[in-house]
Motif scaffolding. Structure first.
Motif, PDB file in Angstrom:
ATOM      1  N   LYS A 273       5.215   6.212  -7.250  1.00 53.38           N
ATOM      2  CA  LYS A 273       5.911   6.434  -8.269  1.00 53.38           C
ATOM      3  C   LYS A 273       6.977   8.124  -8.036  1.00 53.38           C
ATOM      4  O   LYS A 273       7.342   8.283  -9.617  1.00 53.38           O
ATOM      5  N   LYS A 274       6.549   8.936  -6.525  1.00 54.46           N
ATOM      6  CA  LYS A 274       7.325  10.024  -7.044  1.00 54.46           C
ATOM      7  C   LYS A 274       8.455   9.383  -6.089  1.00 54.46           C
ATOM      8  O   LYS A 274       9.678  10.018  -6.183  1.00 54.46           O
TER       9      LYS A 274
ATOM     10  N   ILE B 159       0.457  -1.398  -0.011  1.00 58.61           N
ATOM     11  CA  ILE B 159       0.424  -0.008   0.371  1.00 58.61           C
ATOM     12  C   ILE B 159       1.063   1.355  -0.071  1.00 58.61           C
ATOM     13  O   ILE B 159       0.953   2.131  -0.458  1.00 58.61           O
ATOM     14  N   ILE B 160       2.055   0.787   0.800  1.00 61.84           N
ATOM     15  CA  ILE B 160       2.402   2.347   0.557  1.00 61.84           C
ATOM     16  C   ILE B 160       3.664   2.217  -0.394  1.00 61.84           C
ATOM     17  O   ILE B 160       3.856   3.813  -1.056  1.00 61.84           O
TER      18      ILE B 160
ATOM     19  N   GLY C 165       2.566   1.784  -3.586  1.00 59.29           N
ATOM     20  CA  GLY C 165       1.519   2.110  -4.236  1.00 59.29           C
ATOM     21  C   GLY C 165       1.183   3.364  -4.616  1.00 59.29           C
ATOM     22  O   GLY C 165       1.419   3.824  -5.144  1.00 59.29           O
ATOM     23  N   ILE C 166       0.805   4.005  -3.411  1.00 57.99           N
ATOM     24  CA  ILE C 166       1.007   5.783  -2.917  1.00 57.99           C
ATOM     25  C   ILE C 166       2.050   6.432  -3.028  1.00 57.99           C
ATOM     26  O   ILE C 166       1.733   7.400  -3.543  1.00 57.99           O
ATOM     27  N   PHE C 167       3.409   6.119  -3.164  1.00 62.23           N
ATOM     28  CA  PHE C 167       4.914   7.012  -2.691  1.00 62.23           C
ATOM     29  C   PHE C 167       5.183   6.423  -3.437  1.00 62.23           C
ATOM     30  O   PHE C 167       6.679   6.769  -4.287  1.00 62.23           O
TER      31      PHE C 167
END
Length: 134
Positions: A97-98, A90-91, A93-95
């Motif tokens: 890309k950056k 989940i982490i 998935g959220i961060f």
């Protein structure tokens, strides 16, 4: 006079053909170099990732058994390790890309940017060709 003008046009035509031929050869070699570098880097990356996945797999099994033995049931250890990886997923998935975008682009840019030394050498050769013809 007319013959000399014709000779100049013939020389210009031949020089243009030589420049085009040299440019094509340069870019072909540059493409070959970048392709080889990309393949070697990609193969090395796949090998390292494969080894890291195996290490992570065995470490995860070890921790799952360790936690399970401490809690009295091995299945609890596997559920806890599985939950940990779901949280990590989940982490990422959220961060993710950056975190990954900038290093990947800078790495690809370092591989694919033109080699300035080769371009300068080609330009110098073209200038020498132009000055020797005049």
């Amino acid at each position: 006079m007319k013959n000399q003008l014709g000779d100049h046009f013939d020389n210009l035509s031949q020089d243009t053909k030589d420049v085009i031929k040299n440019s094509i050869e340069f870019y072909r070699l540059d493409l070959l170099k970048k392709t080889a570098l990309s393949l070697v880097t990609g193969g090395r990356f796949v090998l390292i990732i494969g080894i890291l996945v195996l290490v992570l797999f065995f470490v995860s099994l070890g921790f799952a058994f360790l936690i399970g033995n401490k809690l009295g049931s091995v299945s609890y250890g596997f559920f806890i390790i599985g939950s940990f990886y779901i949280i990590v997923l989940i982490i990422v998935g959220i961060f993710g890309k950056k975190l990954l975008e900038k290093p990947v682009f800078s790495f690809l840019n370092s591989i694919l940017e033109p080699d300035n030394d080769m371009e300068e050498l080609l330009k110098k050769e073209l200038e020498e060709t132009e000055t020797s013809d005049t």
